[in-house]
Motif scaffolding. Structure first.
Motif: not given
Length: 97
Positions: A19-23, A50-55, A27-35, A75-83
């Motif tokens: 679920e986290y990966l979906t968000h 199994d419960d780790t992601i790296m960037l 986020h990655a696509q938005r950043c690359l497209a708009t920043e 800000q959107q990513a934080k809202q979506d993923t913090t929980p």
């Protein structure tokens, strides 16, 4: 100023990595497209954690990273993923010349 990278580790709540990966992919696509200063945004999943992601993120400058970090996509990513997250840590890295 020269470009630099961020290497980050995210620990998700057990069973929530997918679920986290979906968000995070959105986020990655938005950043690359708009920043313009976001040059690379790679999402990695460790094979045996199994419960780790790296960037791996590359920015044109420290200012580009600050624009990213304070921008609407983060800000959107934080809202979506913090929980879904247990922890987030990152290391700023220079490129070896």
């Amino acid at each position: 100023m020269s470009k630099f990278a961020i290497v980050a580790t995210i620990k998700t709540i057990p069973g929530k990595r997918s679920e986290y990966l979906t968000h995070l992919r959105a986020h990655a696509q938005r950043c690359l497209a708009t920043e313009p200063g976001t040059l690379k945004f790679e999402v990695l999943v460790p094979q045996k954690e199994d419960d780790t992601i790296m960037l791996y993120e590359v920015y044109a400058s420290p200012e580009a990273f600050e624009a990213h970090w304070t921008g609407p996509s983060v800000q959107q990513a934080k809202q979506d993923t913090t929980p879904l997250r247990v922890s987030l840590s990152g290391v700023r890295c220079d490129f070896a010349e």
